[in-house]
Design an enzyme around this catalytic site. Structure first.
Site, PDB file in Angstrom:
ATOM      1  N   GLY A 197      -5.518  22.919   5.554  1.00 23.78           N
ATOM      2  CA  GLY A 197      -6.599  22.120   5.006  1.00 23.78           C
ATOM      3  C   GLY A 197      -6.461  22.033   3.507  1.00 23.78           C
ATOM      4  NE  ARG A 203      -9.890  16.826  -4.554  1.00 26.17           N
ATOM      5  CZ  ARG A 203      -8.781  17.511  -4.724  1.00 26.17           C
ATOM      6  NH1 ARG A 203      -8.137  17.473  -5.893  1.00 26.17           N
ATOM      7  NH2 ARG A 203      -8.281  18.239  -3.734  1.00 26.17           N
ATOM      8  N   GLY A 222     -42.104  21.878   2.655  1.00 26.54           N
ATOM      9  CA  GLY A 222     -42.663  22.971   3.429  1.00 26.54           C
ATOM     10  C   GLY A 222     -42.257  22.893   4.892  1.00 26.54           C
ATOM     11  CD  GLU A 272     -11.538  13.224   0.315  1.00 34.14           C
ATOM     12  OE1 GLU A 272     -10.586  13.430  -0.442  1.00 34.14           O
ATOM     13  OE2 GLU A 272     -11.520  12.372   1.210  1.00 34.14           O
ATOM     14  N   GLY A 273     -11.283  18.704  -0.568  1.00 34.24           N
ATOM     15  CA  GLY A 273     -11.010  19.834  -1.447  1.00 34.24           C
ATOM     16  C   GLY A 273     -12.258  20.652  -1.673  1.00 34.24           C
TER      17      GLY A 273
END
Length: 379
Positions: free
Chosen positions: A131, A243, A339, A363-364
């Site tokens: 990955g 990114r 809440g 994406e990192g």
């Protein structure tokens, strides 16, 4: 001083906002329940020019520029993060083909991606054991007389079951280390390409995420994207742009959380007055507003560098890191402000909380972004 988009950039953002609110918003719950959204939605996004924003018009793209693309992704994410993921990946695939592909590859793949006729594009880099470390890829492509045979498995592939075209990375020279990878354009339905597991995810359920198996998947040499062995630089260039896209998505998430929380805090009464008048809630809203503007400005800085053709590797990582982590704070505060209601599906913040969690991972990861930034600082 704040950033003011140009008139064309504002028009792109307005078009994205109109599609998001008019077409995406009514089907968000159904898409999440069914695990995908209809082809008609993708075609609407294509008609609005949102699927190939940094692709030349001669190939069906809208040539908006990176700044307008970031603004558009933020608008879509503020309504439906799952849709923004599909749009972001499709743009990344289209832009990669436009930049690195041959003219025949551009003519074949870009118009269907831009229009939504291909539904989406897929970016098949990650594997079960690779990955954050693409150098650990085990998928292999072997030359044959007619082209290449690809064998391996990919994982976490957005739209991998629906995409008209996938960019698949494979090792073509095991002895070459990081230089031994090549990218290929594999079309939906290619012999030897099968869809594996559909991931049962915490969030962004309206976007499919699957594993892929390539078992002697044959492709012609004309399907190769770039030169043999040039796959890793192509992937890294695409990821930098991706990114910026994730940072834009996270910025949209923060804004959605802030808008929902502000409205709720002005309406909800406690101790005889709206909870927005209590300092604890007001301060939480203030922090969310600061996070939003910081994320937005860092994202647009990276997008501006990209648009100008200047290096933006570090800036993309900074934007992605800051925006994705700020989004985690924003959605958590949003649930807290709501809440008990925030813990139910009757209010949008529960979905925002689930959807946003992946932003510090894909994406990192945040850890990878810090590594990238540190390396750039210490050069």
């Amino acid at each position: 001083m704040t950033f003011e988009p140009t008139e064309p950039q504002a028009a792109v953002a307005a078009a994205a906002r109109a599609v998001a609110r008019g077409i995406l918003a009514p089907q968000v719950r159904a898409a999440e329940r069914e695990g995908r959204f209809p082809d008609a939605v993708m075609r609407a996004l294509g008609e609005a020019g949102l699927l190939a924003m940094n692709v030349p018009s001669e190939h069906g793209g809208s040539e908006t520029g990176a700044i307008a693309a970031a603004l558009a992704l933020a608008e879509i994410a503020a309504v439906d993060l799952a849709a923004s993921v599909v749009v972001g990946v499709t743009n990344m695939v289209a832009e990669t083909i436009a930049r690195f592909g041959t003219e025949p590859q551009r003519r074949r793949h870009l118009p269907p991606l831009a229009s939504g006729a291909a539904f989406a594009g897929a970016f098949a880099l990650s594997e079960p054991g690779a990955g954050s470390d693409p150098a650990a890829l085990t998928t292999r492509a072997t030359r044959t007389g007619a082209g290449w045979v690809i064998d391996g498995e990919k994982q976490w592939i957005t739209s991998g079951d629906l995409a008209g075209v996938l960019i698949v990375w494979a090792r073509t020279d095991p002895a070459a280390g990081g230089g031994g990878f090549t990218a290929f354009l594999v079309e939906r339905g290619a012999p030897g390409l099968t869809v594996g597991r559909h991931e049962r995810k915490m969030g962004i359920r309206g976007s499919t995420t699957v594993s892929l198996v390539l078992d002697r998947c044959e492709v012609a040499d004309e399907a190769r994207l770039g030169a043999p062995g040039a796959g890793l630089p192509i992937a890294l260039a695409a990821l930098d742009g991706g990114r910026v896209g994730i940072a834009a998505q996270a910025t949209g998430t923060i804004r959605a959380a802030l808008d929902a929380s502000r409205s709720y805090a002005l309406e909800r009464q406690a101790f005889g007055r709206p909870i927005a008048e209590h300092q604890a809630i007001a301060f939480a809203l203030a922090d969310m507003a600061v996070d939003h503007d910081t994320a937005r400005l860092l994202t647009l800085r990276a997008a501006a560098l990209k648009e100008a053709g200047r290096p933006f590797h570090r800036e993309a990582s900074m934007a992605k890191l800051l925006a994705s982590e700020a989004a985690q704070r924003a959605v958590s505060r949003a649930v807290q402000i709501h809440g008990g209601n925030g813990y139910t599906e009757d209010y949008p913040v529960a979905r925002l909380f689930r959807d946003a969690r992946v932003q510090t991972i894909y994406e990192g990861t945040s850890e990878i972004q810090r590594l990238v930034i540190a390396r750039e600082l210490l050069r």
